[in-house]
Write a protein that holds these residues in place. Structure first.
Motif, short mmCIF file in Angstrom:
data_model
loop_
_atom_site.label_atom_id
_atom_site.label_comp_id
_atom_site.label_asym_id
_atom_site.label_seq_id
_atom_site.Cartn_x
_atom_site.Cartn_y
_atom_site.Cartn_z
N VAL A 42 0.86 -1.17 0.04
CA VAL A 42 -0.06 -0.05 -0.05
C VAL A 42 1.02 1.30 0.00
O VAL A 42 1.98 1.24 0.48
CB VAL A 42 -0.95 0.02 1.27
CG1 VAL A 42 -1.77 1.15 1.33
CG2 VAL A 42 -1.75 -1.17 1.27
N LEU A 43 0.52 2.24 -0.92
CA LEU A 43 1.27 3.57 -0.74
C LEU A 43 0.24 4.49 -1.05
O LEU A 43 -0.56 4.35 -1.91
CB LEU A 43 2.14 3.62 -1.89
CG LEU A 43 3.09 4.70 -2.02
CD1 LEU A 43 3.89 5.03 -0.77
CD2 LEU A 43 3.93 4.69 -3.22
N GLY A 44 0.23 5.59 -0.25
CA GLY A 44 -0.90 6.48 -0.48
C GLY A 44 -0.72 7.85 0.28
O GLY A 44 0.34 8.07 0.82
N LEU A 45 -1.75 8.76 0.27
CA LEU A 45 -1.50 10.11 0.89
C LEU A 45 -2.81 10.58 1.63
O LEU A 45 -3.82 10.03 1.22
CB LEU A 45 -0.87 11.17 0.01
CG LEU A 45 -1.70 11.20 -1.24
CD1 LEU A 45 -2.80 12.45 -1.04
CD2 LEU A 45 -0.61 11.72 -2.46
N GLY A 46 -2.81 11.26 2.53
CA GLY A 46 -4.08 11.96 2.87
C GLY A 46 -3.98 12.96 3.98
O GLY A 46 -2.99 13.67 3.95
N TYR A 47 -5.21 13.46 4.61
CA TYR A 47 -4.89 14.82 5.26
C TYR A 47 -6.11 14.53 6.39
O TYR A 47 -7.29 14.47 6.03
CB TYR A 47 -5.21 15.99 4.14
CG TYR A 47 -4.93 17.34 5.05
CD1 TYR A 47 -4.07 18.20 4.90
CD2 TYR A 47 -5.94 17.97 5.66
CE1 TYR A 47 -3.43 19.05 5.53
CE2 TYR A 47 -5.72 19.22 6.22
CZ TYR A 47 -4.53 19.83 6.31
OH TYR A 47 -4.29 20.84 6.85
N ASP A 48 -5.59 15.03 7.59
CA ASP A 48 -6.43 14.87 8.75
C ASP A 48 -7.24 16.19 9.02
O ASP A 48 -6.37 17.18 8.97
CB ASP A 48 -5.59 14.41 10.10
CG ASP A 48 -5.09 12.98 9.85
OD1 ASP A 48 -6.17 12.22 9.33
OD2 ASP A 48 -4.34 12.82 10.68
N ILE A 49 -8.52 16.25 8.70
CA ILE A 49 -9.11 17.34 8.99
C ILE A 49 -9.75 17.46 10.33
O ILE A 49 -10.54 16.77 10.75
CB ILE A 49 -10.43 17.87 8.22
CG1 ILE A 49 -9.81 17.67 6.53
CG2 ILE A 49 -11.05 19.00 8.37
CD1 ILE A 49 -10.80 17.62 5.42
N PRO A 50 -9.07 18.21 11.55
CA PRO A 50 -9.53 17.92 12.72
C PRO A 50 -11.15 18.63 12.86
O PRO A 50 -11.52 19.55 12.30
CB PRO A 50 -8.69 19.02 13.54
CG PRO A 50 -7.53 19.28 12.64
CD PRO A 50 -7.96 19.23 11.29
N MET A 51 -11.73 17.74 13.82
CA MET A 51 -13.22 18.08 14.13
C MET A 51 -13.33 18.65 15.56
O MET A 51 -13.11 19.59 15.80
CB MET A 51 -14.04 16.87 13.76
CG MET A 51 -14.17 16.34 12.12
SD MET A 51 -14.16 17.71 11.11
CE MET A 51 -15.97 17.93 11.07
N SER A 52 -13.43 17.79 16.31
CA SER A 52 -13.69 18.21 17.60
C SER A 52 -13.03 17.04 18.44
O SER A 52 -13.05 15.88 18.25
CB SER A 52 -15.28 18.19 18.03
OG SER A 52 -15.76 16.96 18.06
N GLY A 53 -12.32 17.45 19.75
CA GLY A 53 -11.78 16.54 20.63
C GLY A 53 -10.61 15.71 19.85
O GLY A 53 -9.67 16.45 19.03
N LYS A 54 -10.72 14.46 19.72
CA LYS A 54 -9.70 13.75 19.07
C LYS A 54 -9.93 13.08 17.69
O LYS A 54 -9.30 12.52 17.07
CB LYS A 54 -9.27 12.48 20.18
CG LYS A 54 -8.36 13.30 21.33
CD LYS A 54 -8.21 11.96 22.29
CE LYS A 54 -7.73 12.48 23.44
NZ LYS A 54 -7.11 11.49 24.35
N ALA A 55 -11.19 13.74 17.17
CA ALA A 55 -11.48 13.05 15.87
C ALA A 55 -11.21 14.01 14.83
O ALA A 55 -11.06 14.97 14.70
CB ALA A 55 -13.08 12.73 16.06
N SER A 56 -10.81 13.19 13.54
CA SER A 56 -10.63 14.06 12.20
C SER A 56 -11.17 13.06 11.32
O SER A 56 -11.40 11.97 11.29
CB SER A 56 -9.09 13.82 12.20
OG SER A 56 -8.48 14.64 12.90
N ILE A 57 -11.77 14.24 10.11
CA ILE A 57 -12.25 13.51 8.89
C ILE A 57 -11.09 13.53 8.04
O ILE A 57 -10.34 14.45 7.89
CB ILE A 57 -13.24 14.43 8.14
CG1 ILE A 57 -14.43 14.43 9.18
CG2 ILE A 57 -13.74 13.76 6.69
CD1 ILE A 57 -15.26 13.24 9.25
#
Length: 180
Positions: free
Chosen positions: A137-152
């Motif tokens: 597997v090889l990839g990329l992504g971006y964590d979009i912080p929501m609230s607390g410790k959760a990200s989309i």
């Protein structure tokens, strides 16, 4: 891998929005430490050696592990693609050791990679056959912080598996929920 333009545009928009949201929420974002879990679903495109066309299907993935530094998360992951048509189902999946690398402490962009066991399973009615081999597997992504410790987390991955001298692959474009 050819993805429809609308999926590519959705990813670009999500990443652009994520950089804006990430900049606004960076002071509220939790540092990369402790355990993490990420699970997502999306669109996938399957191809193989000798295939004249790619097949579209549902794709998803899970990963969990631990932060070993603010830049590195390591753990175990799985990526899968599946499609059912006219009573037949084809599924490709991996179970791999995986790492996420965040180049910046202040930005939530990451690259990910993993290596492990790949599996391809074909079934029709009550009969099925599975083949195993190395999977990557090889990839990329971006964590979009929501609230607390959760990200989309929008992500784009390429997955490959080798079996019996041939190679199969699939691309993933999706979104995950990441919890730290």
């Amino acid at each position: 891998m050819r993805l429809p333009i609308r999926f590519s545009l959705i990813t670009l928009v999500a990443l652009a929005m994520g950089s804006q949201l990430g900049a606004q929420a960076s002071s509220a974002a939790t540092p990369r430490q402790g355990n993490f879990f990420s699970g997502g679903i999306g669109y996938g495109s399957f191809g193989c050696e000798g295939c004249s066309e790619r097949a579209n299907g549902i794709t998803g993935g899970l990963s969990f592990g631990r932060a070993v530094s603010p830049h590195w998360l390591v753990g175990i992951g799985s990526a899968a693609w599946t499609k059912s048509q006219e009573g037949a189902r084809l599924t490709i999946a991996t179970l791999d050791v995986r790492a996420r690398f965040y180049p910046s402490l202040t930005n939530n962009f990451f690259v990910t990679g993993g290596a492990g066991l790949g599996m391809m399973r074909g079934s029709f009615e009550s009969e099925s056959e599975s083949e195993f081999g190395p999977g990557f597997v090889l990839g990329l992504g971006y964590d979009i912080p929501m609230s607390g410790k959760a990200s989309i987390t929008p992500f784009l991955n390429g997955v490959a598996m080798s079996n019996n001298g041939s190679t199969v692959n699939f691309g993933q474009l999706g979104v995950a929920l990441t919890i730290r």
